[in-house]
Structures are given as structure tokens and as C-alpha cells.
Design a protein around this motif. Structure first.
Motif, PDB file in Angstrom:
ATOM      1  N   TRP A   8      74.300  -8.449   6.937  1.00 58.79           N
ATOM      2  CA  TRP A   8      74.385  -7.235   7.738  1.00 58.79           C
ATOM      3  C   TRP A   8      75.851  -6.921   8.042  1.00 58.79           C
ATOM      4  CZ3 TRP A   8      76.529  -6.081  12.442  1.00 58.79           C
ATOM      5  CH2 TRP A   8      76.340  -4.758  12.867  1.00 58.79           C
ATOM      6  N   ASP A  25      78.512  -7.795   6.394  1.00 55.71           N
ATOM      7  CA  ASP A  25      79.211  -7.365   5.175  1.00 55.71           C
ATOM      8  C   ASP A  25      78.898  -5.912   4.833  1.00 55.71           C
ATOM      9  OD1 ASP A  25      80.393  -9.842   4.868  1.00 55.71           O
ATOM     10  OD2 ASP A  25      78.949 -10.554   3.371  1.00 55.71           O
ATOM     11  N   GLY A  26      77.673  -5.478   5.115  1.00 49.06           N
ATOM     12  CA  GLY A  26      77.262  -4.138   4.748  1.00 49.06           C
ATOM     13  C   GLY A  26      77.536  -3.072   5.793  1.00 49.06           C
ATOM     14  N   PHE A  27      77.782  -3.486   7.025  1.00 48.87           N
ATOM     15  CA  PHE A  27      77.965  -2.514   8.102  1.00 48.87           C
ATOM     16  C   PHE A  27      79.320  -1.838   7.979  1.00 48.87           C
ATOM     17  CE2 PHE A  27      79.266  -1.524  12.569  1.00 48.87           C
ATOM     18  CZ  PHE A  27      78.368  -0.493  12.767  1.00 48.87           C
ATOM     19  N   ASN A  28      79.313  -0.497   8.029  1.00 48.11           N
ATOM     20  CA  ASN A  28      80.535   0.286   7.953  1.00 48.11           C
ATOM     21  C   ASN A  28      80.689   1.043   9.268  1.00 48.11           C
ATOM     22  OD1 ASN A  28      82.669   1.980   7.446  1.00 48.11           O
ATOM     23  ND2 ASN A  28      81.748   2.982   5.684  1.00 48.11           N
ATOM     24  N   MET A  29      81.507   0.540  10.129  1.00 44.86           N
ATOM     25  CA  MET A  29      81.698   1.120  11.455  1.00 44.86           C
ATOM     26  C   MET A  29      82.171   2.572  11.383  1.00 44.86           C
ATOM     27  SD  MET A  29      83.799  -0.462  14.672  1.00 44.86           S
ATOM     28  CE  MET A  29      82.800  -1.936  14.720  1.00 44.86           C
ATOM     29  N   ASP A  30      82.849   2.930  10.331  1.00 52.13           N
ATOM     30  CA  ASP A  30      83.422   4.268  10.209  1.00 52.13           C
ATOM     31  C   ASP A  30      82.597   5.197   9.315  1.00 52.13           C
ATOM     32  OD1 ASP A  30      85.573   3.516  11.812  1.00 52.13           O
ATOM     33  OD2 ASP A  30      86.655   2.710  10.107  1.00 52.13           O
ATOM     34  N   SER A  31      81.358   4.820   9.025  1.00 52.92           N
ATOM     35  CA  SER A  31      80.535   5.618   8.125  1.00 52.92           C
ATOM     36  C   SER A  31      80.279   7.021   8.666  1.00 52.92           C
ATOM     37  CB  SER A  31      79.201   4.913   7.892  1.00 52.92           C
ATOM     38  OG  SER A  31      78.378   5.692   7.069  1.00 52.92           O
ATOM     39  N   ARG A  57      75.972  10.447  10.513  1.00 48.45           N
ATOM     40  CA  ARG A  57      76.416   9.278  11.284  1.00 48.45           C
ATOM     41  C   ARG A  57      75.303   8.804  12.209  1.00 48.45           C
ATOM     42  NH1 ARG A  57      80.288   5.941  12.170  1.00 48.45           N
ATOM     43  NH2 ARG A  57      80.913   5.243  14.246  1.00 48.45           N
ATOM     44  N   TYR A  67      72.752   7.052  10.122  1.00 55.65           N
ATOM     45  CA  TYR A  67      73.282   5.757   9.691  1.00 55.65           C
ATOM     46  C   TYR A  67      73.235   4.746  10.837  1.00 55.65           C
ATOM     47  CZ  TYR A  67      76.468   2.139   8.109  1.00 55.65           C
ATOM     48  OH  TYR A  67      77.007   0.921   7.775  1.00 55.65           O
ATOM     49  N   GLU A  79      71.192   1.260  11.226  1.00 57.52           N
ATOM     50  CA  GLU A  79      71.904   0.003  11.445  1.00 57.52           C
ATOM     51  C   GLU A  79      71.446  -0.677  12.731  1.00 57.52           C
ATOM     52  OE1 GLU A  79      73.995  -1.595   9.202  1.00 57.52           O
ATOM     53  OE2 GLU A  79      73.139  -0.008   7.976  1.00 57.52           O
TER      54      GLU A  79
END
Length: 153
Positions: free
Chosen positions: A106, A108-114, A122, A125, A129
Motif C-alpha cells: 500500500w 509503495d502504491g500510495f501517491n500523496m500528490d495524485s 483526487r 482516489y 485509498e
């Protein structure tokens, strides 16, 4: 003497007022301001709980593996008697590893700035998450509960 006392009292009063104002400002700025802020706070809370349990997952895995190793050193009749317990320990070790892997995957896959420039994307997303991290957190907590009950034997 009276003037010094008054000046000291005035200075302390002003200092306390400034401290209270800064404490109130800190409390206000810590509160989420938007739905997106709330989602991010929920995600980070789930992450923090999960990360806080990583050490316990590692310790439980080491303890379970040590018990498996100890059973392997027993005489054949004792190994046979402990077969069901060993099966439970083997399963527990795999579950502990899976729980740790779920958290790492999780993260590794999480993009805080997505989708920072698209509020709807957003929101979608972050809601997804939030669901994922709470699922990971629940998996970790359930696995630790199982470890607690199985390793108490």
C-alpha cells in the motif's frame, strides 16, 4: 517596587495571552478544512496505526518461527502431538508476512500528490485509498489478535 511588580505582572499577562492565542491557532490549523483534508487525515491515521504495529508483527513472526523451530527439535512422538499447533503456527507466519507485505505494498502504491489539479479525481482516489489502508490496518490487527491467542499457548 510597585512599578516593578506591575510591569512584571503586565509582562506575564501579555505572555500568557500570546501563548493561549498561539495554542488556539495551532488547534484551529490542525483541524481539517476541506473534505479532501479529512480524507487525507483518515488515510494518515490508518497508516499511522498500521506502521505502529509493524514491530509487533515482526516480533510475533519471530516468536512463531522460534516455536516452529523448537517443535522440529522435539522427539517424533512429541512432534506428532504438536502437529496441529505447528500447522497453526505455519499459517500464522504466512498471515503475518502477508499483513506486512500488504502494508508495504500500500505504501509503495500510495501517491500523496495524485490528481492535485482535479478535485473530483483526487476525491475518488483518496476515498479508494482510505478504503485500502483501513482494510490493510484491519488485516494487521486481526492477524495480531490471532498471534496473541495462538502464541499464548
Amino acid at each position: 517596587m510597585k512599578v516593578t511588580f506591575l510591569l512584571t505582572t503586565l509582562a506575564l499577562t501579555m505572555l500568557m495571552a500570546c501563548n493561549n492565542a498561539s495554542e488556539n491557532n495551532a488547534k484551529q490549523s490542525a483541524a481539517p478544512k476541506t473534505h479532501l483534508d479529512s480524507l487525507m487525515d483518515d488515510i494518515m491515521a490508518g497508516h499511522d496505526v498500521g506502521m505502529g504495529k509493524m514491530g509487533k508483527l515482526n516480533a510475533a513472526q519471530k516468536t512463531a518461527q522460534a516455536a516452529i523451530d523448537s517443535i522440529a527439535k522435539l522427539p517424533a512422538t512429541a512432534q506428532k502431538a504438536a502437529a496441529a499447533y505447528k500447522t497453526g503456527l505455519d499459517s500464522l507466519v504466512k498471515e503475518l508476512e502477508n499483513a506486512k507485505a500488504a502494508m508495504n505494498n500500500w505504501m509503495d502504491g500510495f501517491n500523496m500528490d495524485s490528481a492535485m489539479n482535479d478535485e473530483q479525481k483526487r476525491t475518488e482516489y483518496l476515498e479508494a485509498e482510505k478504503t485500502k489502508i483501513h482494510s490493510v490496518k484491519d488485516q494487521m490487527l486481526k492477524t495480531l489478535d490471532k498471534a496473541d491467542s495462538l502464541l499464548r499457548h
